[in-house]
Motif scaffolding. Structure first.
Motif, PDB file in Angstrom:
ATOM      1  N   PRO A 165      -1.752   5.569  13.710  1.00 29.79           N
ATOM      2  CA  PRO A 165      -2.741   5.574  12.623  1.00 29.79           C
ATOM      3  C   PRO A 165      -3.473   4.234  12.603  1.00 29.79           C
ATOM      4  CG  PRO A 165      -0.504   5.363  11.749  1.00 29.79           C
ATOM      5  CD  PRO A 165      -0.365   5.659  13.201  1.00 29.79           C
ATOM      6  N   VAL A 166      -4.756   4.254  12.238  1.00 30.55           N
ATOM      7  CA  VAL A 166      -5.587   3.067  12.400  1.00 30.55           C
ATOM      8  C   VAL A 166      -5.627   2.214  11.136  1.00 30.55           C
ATOM      9  CG1 VAL A 166      -7.934   2.259  12.910  1.00 30.55           C
ATOM     10  CG2 VAL A 166      -6.955   4.179  14.188  1.00 30.55           C
ATOM     11  N   ARG A 167      -5.904   2.821   9.963  1.00 30.01           N
ATOM     12  CA  ARG A 167      -5.964   1.993   8.758  1.00 30.01           C
ATOM     13  C   ARG A 167      -5.644   2.802   7.510  1.00 30.01           C
ATOM     14  NH1 ARG A 167     -11.760  -0.131   6.922  1.00 30.01           N
ATOM     15  NH2 ARG A 167     -10.686  -0.043   4.922  1.00 30.01           N
ATOM     16  N   GLU A 168      -4.971   2.117   6.573  1.00 26.02           N
ATOM     17  CA  GLU A 168      -4.686   2.616   5.229  1.00 26.02           C
ATOM     18  C   GLU A 168      -3.996   3.976   5.238  1.00 26.02           C
ATOM     19  OE1 GLU A 168      -7.747   1.821   2.260  1.00 26.02           O
ATOM     20  OE2 GLU A 168      -8.736   0.544   3.726  1.00 26.02           O
ATOM     21  N   GLY A 169      -3.045   4.131   6.140  1.00 28.11           N
ATOM     22  CA  GLY A 169      -2.284   5.360   6.180  1.00 28.11           C
ATOM     23  C   GLY A 169      -1.039   5.190   7.015  1.00 28.11           C
ATOM     24  N   SER A 170      -0.227   6.230   7.022  1.00 23.34           N
ATOM     25  CA  SER A 170       1.034   6.235   7.748  1.00 23.34           C
ATOM     26  C   SER A 170       1.082   7.431   8.681  1.00 23.34           C
ATOM     27  CB  SER A 170       2.200   6.282   6.764  1.00 23.34           C
ATOM     28  OG  SER A 170       2.254   5.097   5.998  1.00 23.34           O
ATOM     29  N   ALA A 171       2.150   7.492   9.462  1.00 25.68           N
ATOM     30  CA  ALA A 171       2.328   8.670  10.303  1.00 25.68           C
ATOM     31  C   ALA A 171       2.657   9.880   9.448  1.00 25.68           C
ATOM     32  CB  ALA A 171       3.429   8.415  11.330  1.00 25.68           C
ATOM     33  N   LEU A 172       3.634   9.722   8.551  1.00 24.22           N
ATOM     34  CA  LEU A 172       4.079  10.801   7.673  1.00 24.22           C
ATOM     35  C   LEU A 172       3.934  10.330   6.231  1.00 24.22           C
ATOM     36  CD1 LEU A 172       7.390  11.654   9.583  1.00 24.22           C
ATOM     37  CD2 LEU A 172       5.184  12.823   9.815  1.00 24.22           C
ATOM     38  N   HIS A 173       3.335  11.160   5.393  1.00 25.17           N
ATOM     39  CA  HIS A 173       3.070  10.750   4.014  1.00 25.17           C
ATOM     40  C   HIS A 173       3.438  11.864   3.054  1.00 25.17           C
ATOM     41  CE1 HIS A 173       1.330   8.766   0.636  1.00 25.17           C
ATOM     42  NE2 HIS A 173       0.322   9.602   0.502  1.00 25.17           N
ATOM     43  N   ILE A 174       4.205  11.493   2.037  1.00 27.03           N
ATOM     44  CA  ILE A 174       4.527  12.385   0.920  1.00 27.03           C
ATOM     45  C   ILE A 174       3.909  11.739  -0.308  1.00 27.03           C
ATOM     46  CG2 ILE A 174       6.387  13.360  -0.480  1.00 27.03           C
ATOM     47  CD1 ILE A 174       8.178  13.109   2.039  1.00 27.03           C
ATOM     48  N   GLY A 175       2.884  12.362  -0.868  1.00 24.26           N
ATOM     49  CA  GLY A 175       2.125  11.710  -1.920  1.00 24.26           C
ATOM     50  C   GLY A 175       1.950  12.549  -3.167  1.00 24.26           C
ATOM     51  N   SER A 176       2.342  11.974  -4.299  1.00 25.36           N
ATOM     52  CA  SER A 176       2.006  12.567  -5.593  1.00 25.36           C
ATOM     53  C   SER A 176       0.702  11.932  -6.041  1.00 25.36           C
ATOM     54  CB  SER A 176       3.127  12.285  -6.592  1.00 25.36           C
ATOM     55  OG  SER A 176       2.751  12.707  -7.887  1.00 25.36           O
TER      56      SER A 176
END
Length: 454
Positions: free
Chosen positions: A270-281
């Motif tokens: 991932p390049v910017r402001e993120g992850s490979a795996l994301h769990i988001g509320s």
């Protein structure tokens, strides 16, 4: 396969920036079918073929035939609505549906100011489409900028009891964006590259659907996403996909929903402001409920620098922004986090809501962490998680960066660690349990060595 410098070239050297290779079979031929050429489609791309394809679809529905699009380039500059129809091409190397983005004279009822090439199911409000089967062709748009209200996606609408297989999508806004309620969609064996926004998004009430064996690269937003906005998604699966280099946001992101599985995927860079795996509320998503299983996924060089927070994210990032994440049974089992730029795992609530929302009910088991720039775990929220047989090596900082919700009470961090046993590598020392404060808000990054055989 041979690469050569042209005769007489004055280039002192040549760089091959990126090369993809595929073993390509012969063109698929469908003899007993509604061939679009018979309805006037131009395979050279000079004349608009949308009307001819629609005539072939209407004929195929009356006669219960497949629509066949033979080798060629077919110009389509708008949506083709599909329902109860099978459309197949000669293969995505041979059959290309190519279109321009077209400005509308006045905005459409859905807010779009442009249209472009795409195959769309009917709107869910109109009952959606069913029994749609698309395979064996490419869709190439020319979307140049992101306008969120524009419906300029390669595939869109609602498609229940449907399949999408062997497509190649590029240069649309989103490769495939599905607005439910809808159910039982299967996406497989497809390639989605160079998108302005997401590659695939299950949005609002998508149930019992799967994406498998699909390759994603260079999405402008999340690679693969499930977004339970207003209505929960349920019983969906992302399995054995490869996601590479999302430019902004995450490789695979789950925003709310019930009984979700993310398994056997590979996510890298991932390049910017993120992850490979994301769990988001977040993003107004419905709560997580039931089971959320992350099984046997591999992340490589993941976890970017979050420019708003000025901290590094984890390869797996769990984020409580809109509400607590505490009602679901979240199990992360058998994942491999390799060469993580910062943390392998981060659990965090936003600063403004750190005293309102927490993260509970997360269980890690049979995890391997090989190389982190900082910690194995960064806890920046109240709550707790359990760890069993989590092995780590080449860890760049203290194994657990436990800040809790940053009140630093004398009783210890507001985030509790439960040791389920078998945690090797010294990253989870007994003195850290259950909630010793080990907070270093912005630890120095130590580049990890390359991963090796365990």
């Amino acid at each position: 396969m041979r690469l050569t410098v042209p005769a007489g070239s004055r280039a002192a050297w040549t760089v091959v920036d990126l090369l993809d290779s595929e073993l390509v079979g012969r063109p698929h031929i469908e003899l007993l079918a509604a061939n679009v050429l018979a309805f006037g489609a131009d395979p050279t791309g000079r004349r608009d073929a949308a009307g001819a394809i629609e005539k072939a679809i209407a004929f195929a529905r009356r006669t219960h035939l497949t629509v066949y699009i033979p080798p060629g380039t077919y110009r389509v500059d708008r949506h083709i609505v599909v329902d109860d129809v099978t459309i197949t091409g000669a293969g995505n190397w041979y059959t290309k549906i190519k279109g321009r983005e077209v400005a509308l004279d006045e905005p459409a009822t859905d807010g779009s100011t442009h249209t472009g090439v795409g195959f769309y199911g009917k709107d869910a409000a109109d009952g959606g489409s069913r029994n749609v089967h698309l395979s064996g062709f490419a869709i190439e748009g020319d979307v140049r900028s992101r306008i969120d209200t524009d419906q300029v996606n390669g595939i869109g609408g609602a498609m229940s009891d449907s399949t999408i297989e062997g497509l190649h999508l590029s240069h649309t806004k989103v490769g495939m964006w599905f607005d439910g309620p809808m159910k039982n969609l299967r996406v497989s064996g497809s390639i989605i590259v160079d998108q302005i926004a997401d590659a695939i998004n299950f949005h609002t009430g998508v149930t019992d659907s799967r994406v498998t064996q699909t390759f994603v690269r260079n999405s402008g937003d999340d690679g693969l996403a499930m977004w339970s906005e207003k209505t929960a998604n349920a019983r969906n699966t992302f399995d054995h996909n490869t996601v590479q280099s999302p430019v902004l946001a995450n490789g695979i992101a789950i925003y709310g929903g019930t009984d979700t599985t993310v398994s056997g995927n590979l996510v890298a860079d991932p390049v910017r402001e993120g992850s490979a795996l994301h769990i988001g509320s977040r993003f107004g998503a419905e709560p997580f409920a039931g089971k959320l299983n992350l099984d046997d996924n591999t992340t490589v060089r993941a976890g970017t620098y979050e420019l708003n927070w000025n901290i590094g994210l984890g390869a797996l990032w769990i984020f409580a922004l809109d509400r607590s994440i505490d009602a679901a049974d979240i199990r992360v089992t058998g994942d491999h986090y390799l060469d993580s730029t910062y943390n392998a795992i981060m659990l965090v609530s936003d600063w403004a809501v750190k005293d309102q929302y927490d993260i509970e009910g997360v269980h890690f088991k049979d995890i391997r962490v090989d190389g982190t720039g900082t910690s194995v775990l960064s806890a920046r929220a109240a709550g707790g998680a359990s760890f069993e047989n989590v092995d780590a090596r080449n860890v760049g900082a203290v194994g657990v960066n436990n800040c809790g919700s940053f009140h630093f009470p004398a009783t210890g961090s507001e985030f509790s660690l439960t040791d389920g046993g078998g945690n090797d590598g010294g990253w989870l020392a007994p003195w850290m349990l259950p909630h010793t404060i080990t907070c270093d808000d912005r630890p120095a990054v130590v580049p990890p060595p390359a991963p090796g055989a365990w």
